[in-house]
Design a protein around this motif. Structure first.
Motif, PDB file in Angstrom:
ATOM      1  N   ILE A  69       0.821  -1.208   0.000  1.00 43.30           N
ATOM      2  CA  ILE A  69       0.000   0.000   0.000  1.00 43.30           C
ATOM      3  C   ILE A  69       0.856   1.260   0.000  1.00 43.30           C
ATOM      4  N   ILE A  70       1.839   1.332   0.881  1.00 45.83           N
ATOM      5  CA  ILE A  70       2.655   2.560   0.966  1.00 45.83           C
ATOM      6  C   ILE A  70       3.425   2.800  -0.334  1.00 45.83           C
ATOM      7  N   PRO A  71       4.109   1.789  -0.915  1.00 47.95           N
ATOM      8  CA  PRO A  71       4.764   2.047  -2.209  1.00 47.95           C
ATOM      9  C   PRO A  71       3.792   2.463  -3.308  1.00 47.95           C
ATOM     10  N   ALA A  72       2.569   1.900  -3.291  1.00 48.97           N
ATOM     11  CA  ALA A  72       1.582   2.278  -4.307  1.00 48.97           C
ATOM     12  C   ALA A  72       1.160   3.728  -4.139  1.00 48.97           C
ATOM     13  N   LEU A  73       0.983   4.174  -2.896  1.00 41.37           N
ATOM     14  CA  LEU A  73       0.628   5.575  -2.654  1.00 41.37           C
ATOM     15  C   LEU A  73       1.765   6.504  -3.076  1.00 41.37           C
ATOM     16  N   VAL A  74       3.001   6.100  -2.803  1.00 47.09           N
ATOM     17  CA  VAL A  74       4.160   6.907  -3.218  1.00 47.09           C
ATOM     18  C   VAL A  74       4.196   7.030  -4.746  1.00 47.09           C
ATOM     19  N   ASP A  75       3.908   5.919  -5.432  1.00 47.09           N
ATOM     20  CA  ASP A  75       3.861   5.962  -6.898  1.00 47.09           C
ATOM     21  C   ASP A  75       2.788   6.936  -7.384  1.00 47.09           C
ATOM     22  N   GLN A  76       1.625   6.918  -6.718  1.00 49.73           N
ATOM     23  CA  GLN A  76       0.550   7.850  -7.099  1.00 49.73           C
ATOM     24  C   GLN A  76       0.998   9.299  -6.934  1.00 49.73           C
ATOM     25  N   PHE A  77       1.629   9.598  -5.807  1.00 51.22           N
ATOM     26  CA  PHE A  77       2.079  10.979  -5.558  1.00 51.22           C
ATOM     27  C   PHE A  77       3.135  11.397  -6.585  1.00 51.22           C
ATOM     28  N   ASN A  78       4.071  10.486  -6.909  1.00 51.11           N
ATOM     29  CA  ASN A  78       5.100  10.818  -7.898  1.00 51.11           C
ATOM     30  C   ASN A  78       4.480  11.060  -9.270  1.00 51.11           C
ATOM     31  N   SER A  79       3.471  10.229  -9.630  1.00 46.29           N
ATOM     32  CA  SER A  79       2.792  10.422 -10.918  1.00 46.29           C
ATOM     33  C   SER A  79       2.079  11.769 -10.951  1.00 46.29           C
ATOM     34  N   MET A  80       1.428  12.109  -9.843  1.00 48.97           N
ATOM     35  CA  MET A  80       0.753  13.405  -9.773  1.00 48.97           C
ATOM     36  C   MET A  80       1.749  14.554  -9.879  1.00 48.97           C
ATOM     37  N   LYS A  81       2.886  14.403  -9.212  1.00 46.01           N
ATOM     38  CA  LYS A  81       3.902  15.471  -9.243  1.00 46.01           C
ATOM     39  C   LYS A  81       4.379  15.708 -10.674  1.00 46.01           C
ATOM     40  N   LYS A  82       4.623  14.619 -11.415  1.00 47.23           N
ATOM     41  CA  LYS A  82       5.091  14.756 -12.796  1.00 47.23           C
ATOM     42  C   LYS A  82       4.047  15.448 -13.665  1.00 47.23           C
ATOM     43  N   ALA A  83       2.777  15.181 -13.384  1.00 45.56           N
ATOM     44  CA  ALA A  83       1.709  15.786 -14.179  1.00 45.56           C
ATOM     45  C   ALA A  83       1.448  17.238 -13.791  1.00 45.56           C
ATOM     46  N   VAL A  84       1.599  17.554 -12.497  1.00 42.23           N
ATOM     47  CA  VAL A  84       1.230  18.867 -11.989  1.00 42.23           C
ATOM     48  C   VAL A  84       2.312  19.914 -12.235  1.00 42.23           C
ATOM     49  N   LEU A  85       3.551  19.585 -11.983  1.00 43.25           N
ATOM     50  CA  LEU A  85       4.603  20.606 -11.963  1.00 43.25           C
ATOM     51  C   LEU A  85       4.735  21.396 -13.261  1.00 43.25           C
ATOM     52  N   PRO A  86       4.728  20.756 -14.455  1.00 38.61           N
ATOM     53  CA  PRO A  86       4.904  21.550 -15.682  1.00 38.61           C
ATOM     54  C   PRO A  86       3.754  22.532 -15.941  1.00 38.61           C
ATOM     55  N   LYS A  87       2.562  22.272 -15.388  1.00 34.37           N
ATOM     56  CA  LYS A  87       1.387  23.089 -15.692  1.00 34.37           C
ATOM     57  C   LYS A  87       0.884  23.851 -14.470  1.00 34.37           C
ATOM     58  N   LEU A  88       1.623  23.812 -13.390  1.00 35.36           N
ATOM     59  CA  LEU A  88       1.086  24.284 -12.118  1.00 35.36           C
ATOM     60  C   LEU A  88       0.654  25.748 -12.170  1.00 35.36           C
ATOM     61  N   LEU A  89       1.496  26.607 -12.739  1.00 36.35           N
ATOM     62  CA  LEU A  89       1.198  28.037 -12.724  1.00 36.35           C
ATOM     63  C   LEU A  89       0.163  28.421 -13.782  1.00 36.35           C
ATOM     64  N   ALA A  90       0.147  27.704 -14.890  1.00 36.77           N
ATOM     65  CA  ALA A  90      -0.721  28.109 -16.000  1.00 36.77           C
ATOM     66  C   ALA A  90      -2.118  27.503 -15.928  1.00 36.77           C
ATOM     67  N   GLN A  91      -2.226  26.208 -15.562  1.00 36.71           N
ATOM     68  CA  GLN A  91      -3.508  25.530 -15.733  1.00 36.71           C
ATOM     69  C   GLN A  91      -4.152  25.056 -14.431  1.00 36.71           C
TER      70      GLN A  91
END
Length: 324
Positions: free
Chosen positions: A8-30
């Protein structure tokens, strides 16, 4: 403890890392709105987690392409929804009687009230019925008095409940006011329509289904209630191929059609009517015994016409989307 630390904990970490990769490039604009959903589609041995961007909306093309790509990767069919938000597993503690989580506010409504009703009386007929579950929406529900004008709204609510329960959408069944609001937003009605007690018909229902669900509809027009039996073959094909509930509107009355029993050789037929004009409590026995859900012949044994001969009728046939 071992399962939590190793899975469970590694799966949650994977989710957070995936979200980070998706969020950071668009964080300020979108300002992305990401949310994790868990699914257990047929054929897979374990649940899967998908992160969706909620800004898109379920019918927006980019979101559709994301789901289509996931269906391809997982070997899932492309003609029905399996990874929509409505399909997601719900781990909340509130359950309805079927063991499924209930997202509806207030008391749950009766489902599939036609099951177990008396036979139609058509000799040698072939029965064609709605496919899947629906909720029975009728007058005076939710403490709202729509007696005398809201039957088509209630029929529309029953139809939308079918799309919800078949996982084509995750939207709540709209209230009368929300239905009116949708018609105003597309320019079909003036703003004064909101909060009124004006009737709506098959055309308005088709507009709302298109706007809220992206669902297209076929409309059949008949000049008189006497002509409705002539449409039984076409209606039977609808239930066999599409399986969605139908709205029948004529004069100032609207009904929900759940099936037909048709003998092609003799022409004898009956219509399975779910009547939104019912005003009592949700008692299945009372509804069936009172004829509020049951088979109706165009002309009964006493010579009375169920469908009026001096009124034209419009039938709204929602089309089942071939979609993911």
């Amino acid at each position: 403890m071992s399962a939590i630390s190793k899975l469970i904990i590694p799966a949650l970490v994977d989710q957070f890392n995936s979200m980070k990769k998706a969020v950071l490039p668009k964080l300020l604009a979108q300002h992305p709105q990401l949310c994790s959903y868990h699914f257990n589609p047929p054929g897979l041995l374990h649940p899967i987690t998908v992160i969706y961007e909620l800004n898109y909306g379920e019918t927006e093309l980019k979101q559709v392409e994301v789901r289509r790509s996931l269906h391809m990767r997982l070997g899932l069919p492309f003609d029905r929804p399996l990874l929509r938000i409505a399909n997601a597993l719900d781990f909340s503690m509130m359950k309805d009687g079927s063991g499924n989580s209930s997202k509806r506010k207030g008391p749950s409504l009766l489902k599939d009230v036609h099951i177990g009703i008396p036979s139609s009386g058509v000799s040698g007929g072939v029965i064609s019925l709605v496919q899947g579950s629906y909720e029975y929406h009728h007058y005076l529900q939710d403490g709202f008095d729509d007696s005398g004008w809201g039957c088509a709204y209630r029929s529309l609510q029953t139809i939308i409940s079918w799309f919800r329960l078949q996982y084509y959408t995750s939207i709540d069944v709209p209230s009368h006011r929300e239905i009116q609001q949708a018609l105003v937003e597309i320019g079909d009605k003036d703003p004064s329509f909101i909060g009124s007690r004006e009737w709506i018909g098959a055309i308005e229902l088709s507009f709302v289904l298109d706007k809220l669900l992206g669902v297209s509809c076929k409309i059949i027009n008949v000049r008189s209630g006497a002509e409705l039996p002539e449409k039984c073959r076409e209606l039977a094909l609808h239930f066999e191929n599409q399986g969605t509930p139908i709205m029948i509107g004529g004069g100032v009355l609207a009904y929900t059609l759940l099936g037909v029993d048709y003998n092609e050789a003799s022409g004898d037929c009956a219509f399975l009517i779910l009547d939104p004009h019912y005003t009592g409590n949700d008692d299945h026995k009372k509804i069936v015994n009172g004829g509020w859900c049951g088979w109706k012949k165009a002309v009964d044994s006493k010579g009375r016409n169920f469908f009026l001969h001096d009124k034209f009728y419009n039938l709204l046939l929602p089309q089942r989307p071939s979609m993911v």
